[in-house]
Design a protein around this motif. Sequence first.
Motif, PDB file in Angstrom:
ATOM      1  N   ILE A 299     -50.947 -19.794 -16.679  1.00  0.00           N
ATOM      2  CA  ILE A 299     -49.511 -19.758 -16.306  1.00  0.00           C
ATOM      3  C   ILE A 299     -49.120 -20.052 -14.713  1.00  0.00           C
ATOM      4  O   ILE A 299     -48.345 -20.182 -14.783  1.00  0.00           O
ATOM      5  N   THR A 300     -49.972 -20.618 -13.721  1.00  0.00           N
ATOM      6  CA  THR A 300     -50.244 -20.799 -12.160  1.00  0.00           C
ATOM      7  C   THR A 300     -49.513 -21.925 -12.710  1.00  0.00           C
ATOM      8  O   THR A 300     -48.346 -22.298 -11.504  1.00  0.00           O
ATOM      9  N   ARG A 301     -50.227 -22.618 -12.999  1.00  0.00           N
ATOM     10  CA  ARG A 301     -49.568 -24.263 -13.140  1.00  0.00           C
ATOM     11  C   ARG A 301     -48.778 -24.910 -13.820  1.00  0.00           C
ATOM     12  O   ARG A 301     -48.227 -25.374 -13.293  1.00  0.00           O
ATOM     13  N   LEU A 302     -48.077 -24.168 -14.597  1.00  0.00           N
ATOM     14  CA  LEU A 302     -47.056 -24.362 -15.225  1.00  0.00           C
ATOM     15  C   LEU A 302     -45.879 -24.004 -15.021  1.00  0.00           C
ATOM     16  O   LEU A 302     -45.180 -24.006 -14.431  1.00  0.00           O
ATOM     17  N   ASN A 303     -46.423 -22.314 -13.959  1.00  0.00           N
ATOM     18  CA  ASN A 303     -44.029 -22.706 -13.166  1.00  0.00           C
ATOM     19  C   ASN A 303     -44.332 -23.085 -11.682  1.00  0.00           C
ATOM     20  O   ASN A 303     -43.576 -23.309 -11.452  1.00  0.00           O
ATOM     21  N   ARG A 304     -45.536 -23.324 -11.371  1.00  0.00           N
ATOM     22  CA  ARG A 304     -45.640 -24.558 -10.564  1.00  0.00           C
ATOM     23  C   ARG A 304     -44.645 -26.388 -10.886  1.00  0.00           C
ATOM     24  O   ARG A 304     -44.269 -26.946  -9.918  1.00  0.00           O
ATOM     25  N   HIS A 305     -44.931 -26.126 -12.355  1.00  0.00           N
ATOM     26  CA  HIS A 305     -43.800 -27.330 -12.594  1.00  0.00           C
ATOM     27  C   HIS A 305     -42.055 -26.820 -12.457  1.00  0.00           C
ATOM     28  O   HIS A 305     -41.398 -27.752 -12.915  1.00  0.00           O
ATOM     29  N   ASN A 306     -41.611 -26.231 -12.220  1.00  0.00           N
ATOM     30  CA  ASN A 306     -40.491 -25.106 -11.988  1.00  0.00           C
ATOM     31  C   ASN A 306     -39.773 -25.953 -13.217  1.00  0.00           C
ATOM     32  O   ASN A 306     -38.583 -26.288 -13.036  1.00  0.00           O
ATOM     33  N   VAL A 307     -40.181 -25.583 -14.264  1.00  0.00           N
ATOM     34  CA  VAL A 307     -39.439 -26.208 -15.374  1.00  0.00           C
ATOM     35  C   VAL A 307     -38.561 -25.078 -16.059  1.00  0.00           C
ATOM     36  O   VAL A 307     -36.972 -25.063 -16.804  1.00  0.00           O
ATOM     37  N   PHE A 308     -39.184 -23.930 -16.647  1.00  0.00           N
ATOM     38  CA  PHE A 308     -38.168 -22.671 -16.870  1.00  0.00           C
ATOM     39  C   PHE A 308     -37.888 -21.896 -15.887  1.00  0.00           C
ATOM     40  O   PHE A 308     -38.569 -21.428 -14.583  1.00  0.00           O
ATOM     41  N   SER A 309     -36.167 -21.310 -15.832  1.00  0.00           N
ATOM     42  CA  SER A 309     -35.486 -20.642 -15.150  1.00  0.00           C
ATOM     43  C   SER A 309     -35.790 -19.420 -15.002  1.00  0.00           C
ATOM     44  O   SER A 309     -35.877 -18.938 -14.079  1.00  0.00           O
ATOM     45  N   GLY A 310     -36.739 -18.444 -15.853  1.00  0.00           N
ATOM     46  CA  GLY A 310     -36.944 -17.435 -16.154  1.00  0.00           C
ATOM     47  C   GLY A 310     -38.434 -17.476 -15.525  1.00  0.00           C
ATOM     48  O   GLY A 310     -38.750 -16.431 -15.493  1.00  0.00           O
ATOM     49  N   GLY A 311     -38.790 -18.279 -15.094  1.00  0.00           N
ATOM     50  CA  GLY A 311     -40.315 -18.167 -15.231  1.00  0.00           C
ATOM     51  C   GLY A 311     -41.472 -18.188 -16.555  1.00  0.00           C
ATOM     52  O   GLY A 311     -41.388 -18.159 -17.653  1.00  0.00           O
ATOM     53  N   VAL A 312     -42.446 -18.561 -16.092  1.00  0.00           N
ATOM     54  CA  VAL A 312     -43.909 -18.053 -16.766  1.00  0.00           C
ATOM     55  C   VAL A 312     -44.191 -17.185 -16.957  1.00  0.00           C
ATOM     56  O   VAL A 312     -44.867 -17.151 -15.428  1.00  0.00           O
ATOM     57  N   HIS A 313     -44.315 -16.002 -17.487  1.00  0.00           N
ATOM     58  CA  HIS A 313     -45.016 -14.746 -17.911  1.00  0.00           C
ATOM     59  C   HIS A 313     -46.872 -14.557 -18.679  1.00  0.00           C
ATOM     60  O   HIS A 313     -46.445 -15.662 -19.336  1.00  0.00           O
ATOM     61  N   SER A 314     -46.974 -13.894 -17.819  1.00  0.00           N
ATOM     62  CA  SER A 314     -48.172 -13.238 -18.986  1.00  0.00           C
ATOM     63  C   SER A 314     -47.489 -12.130 -19.734  1.00  0.00           C
ATOM     64  O   SER A 314     -46.838 -11.730 -19.855  1.00  0.00           O
ATOM     65  N   PHE A 315     -48.983 -12.023 -21.299  1.00  0.00           N
ATOM     66  CA  PHE A 315     -47.980 -11.318 -22.099  1.00  0.00           C
ATOM     67  C   PHE A 315     -48.316  -9.468 -21.835  1.00  0.00           C
ATOM     68  O   PHE A 315     -47.194  -9.141 -22.794  1.00  0.00           O
ATOM     69  N   SER A 316     -48.455  -9.715 -20.909  1.00  0.00           N
ATOM     70  CA  SER A 316     -48.562  -8.232 -20.843  1.00  0.00           C
ATOM     71  C   SER A 316     -47.113  -7.662 -20.111  1.00  0.00           C
ATOM     72  O   SER A 316     -46.643  -6.515 -18.883  1.00  0.00           O
ATOM     73  N   THR A 317     -46.255  -8.895 -19.190  1.00  0.00           N
ATOM     74  CA  THR A 317     -44.665  -8.737 -19.229  1.00  0.00           C
ATOM     75  C   THR A 317     -44.313  -7.577 -19.418  1.00  0.00           C
ATOM     76  O   THR A 317     -44.036  -7.859 -20.840  1.00  0.00           O
TER      77      THR A 317
ATOM     78  N   ALA B 135     -40.917  -8.688 -19.737  1.00  0.00           N
ATOM     79  CA  ALA B 135     -40.327  -9.474 -19.774  1.00  0.00           C
ATOM     80  C   ALA B 135     -39.904 -10.288 -21.735  1.00  0.00           C
ATOM     81  O   ALA B 135     -41.072  -9.811 -22.247  1.00  0.00           O
ATOM     82  N   VAL B 136     -39.060 -10.718 -22.376  1.00  0.00           N
ATOM     83  CA  VAL B 136     -38.777 -10.986 -23.571  1.00  0.00           C
ATOM     84  C   VAL B 136     -38.129 -12.427 -23.542  1.00  0.00           C
ATOM     85  O   VAL B 136     -37.496 -12.945 -23.295  1.00  0.00           O
ATOM     86  N   SER B 137     -39.207 -12.813 -24.535  1.00  0.00           N
ATOM     87  CA  SER B 137     -38.795 -14.590 -25.082  1.00  0.00           C
ATOM     88  C   SER B 137     -39.048 -14.512 -26.104  1.00  0.00           C
ATOM     89  O   SER B 137     -38.948 -13.737 -27.452  1.00  0.00           O
ATOM     90  N   ASP B 138     -38.228 -15.742 -26.581  1.00  0.00           N
ATOM     91  CA  ASP B 138     -38.412 -16.417 -27.308  1.00  0.00           C
ATOM     92  C   ASP B 138     -39.462 -17.374 -27.682  1.00  0.00           C
ATOM     93  O   ASP B 138     -39.345 -18.424 -28.565  1.00  0.00           O
ATOM     94  N   TYR B 139     -40.186 -17.923 -26.669  1.00  0.00           N
ATOM     95  CA  TYR B 139     -40.771 -18.371 -26.220  1.00  0.00           C
ATOM     96  C   TYR B 139     -42.421 -18.489 -25.840  1.00  0.00           C
ATOM     97  O   TYR B 139     -42.522 -17.808 -24.624  1.00  0.00           O
ATOM     98  N   TYR B 140     -43.712 -18.631 -27.152  1.00  0.00           N
ATOM     99  CA  TYR B 140     -44.869 -18.417 -26.403  1.00  0.00           C
ATOM    100  C   TYR B 140     -45.717 -19.139 -26.951  1.00  0.00           C
ATOM    101  O   TYR B 140     -45.716 -20.138 -27.157  1.00  0.00           O
ATOM    102  N   LEU B 141     -47.096 -18.881 -25.530  1.00  0.00           N
ATOM    103  CA  LEU B 141     -47.923 -20.533 -25.833  1.00  0.00           C
ATOM    104  C   LEU B 141     -48.870 -19.447 -26.353  1.00  0.00           C
ATOM    105  O   LEU B 141     -49.396 -18.112 -25.157  1.00  0.00           O
ATOM    106  N   GLU B 142     -49.853 -19.579 -26.563  1.00  0.00           N
ATOM    107  CA  GLU B 142     -50.690 -19.158 -26.825  1.00  0.00           C
ATOM    108  C   GLU B 142     -52.210 -20.227 -27.614  1.00  0.00           C
ATOM    109  O   GLU B 142     -52.252 -21.422 -27.505  1.00  0.00           O
ATOM    110  N   GLY B 143     -53.752 -19.962 -27.380  1.00  0.00           N
ATOM    111  CA  GLY B 143     -54.323 -21.137 -27.494  1.00  0.00           C
ATOM    112  C   GLY B 143     -55.922 -20.900 -27.611  1.00  0.00           C
ATOM    113  O   GLY B 143     -56.074 -19.428 -27.965  1.00  0.00           O
TER     114      GLY B 143
END
Length: 218
Positions: free
Chosen positions: A101-119, A121-129
């Motif tokens: 989460i911290t690393r992907l946020n540092r790339h500053n690609v998402f205007s709304g940021g990168v958040h944990s699942f506990s947020t 916030a609602v998004s159309d895009y998810y990363l899991e693994g």
Amino acid sequence: MVRKQTFLLLVIFAPIIAVLLTSCISIRSKYEPVNYYLLQQTPLLAGYTEKFPTQLIVREFRISSQYETEHLLAFQRDGIKLYYYHRWLNMPNILVTDYLITRLNRHNVFSGGVHSFSTIAVSDYYLEGTINEFIAFNDEKRGSSENFVIISIQATFLKREKLKVADTVLFSNLYETKVFRKDNSVTNIADTFSRGLAEIADKIMGDIIQALRDEFVE
């Protein structure tokens, strides 16, 4: 007379007291301080100019049960070594999730940021693994090239479909890396894992960008 009795008692019990004190000191000396480790961010390995008008939610990554321990682990010739006095500050899968989460946020690609699942916030895009492998390897020789860490992560990028039962999988890729350590010391394991995760996280970011390019072009 009283002084004589006191003296005799001291002579009799002095050796016993000395033995007890020595035993206490020797027992206490066996206890070592526990060292705790975190995953540390390293400089970004790639820079991206893209900016997407959305946000990303990262679900907590799962980990193979054999690596589900706070103790640092190393595979060596005589089997698995569990370092009792060297531990992660939290469970490895939680540290890896927070790291991503911290690393992907540092790339500053998402205007709304990168958040944990506990947020909230609602998004159309998810990363899991799933973390398939997360272990160090020790060689008997201190400076041998056989001292390294192995990381293997299956990461899946999904798009939430409001009108469908299941989400759409935009990609599901296996990311693996082998990062060499300078020697077989336990103190460099966490740092080596950090470098390996930086490599994997930046590759994941590149694949996410490619998937979103196709999404937003359409």
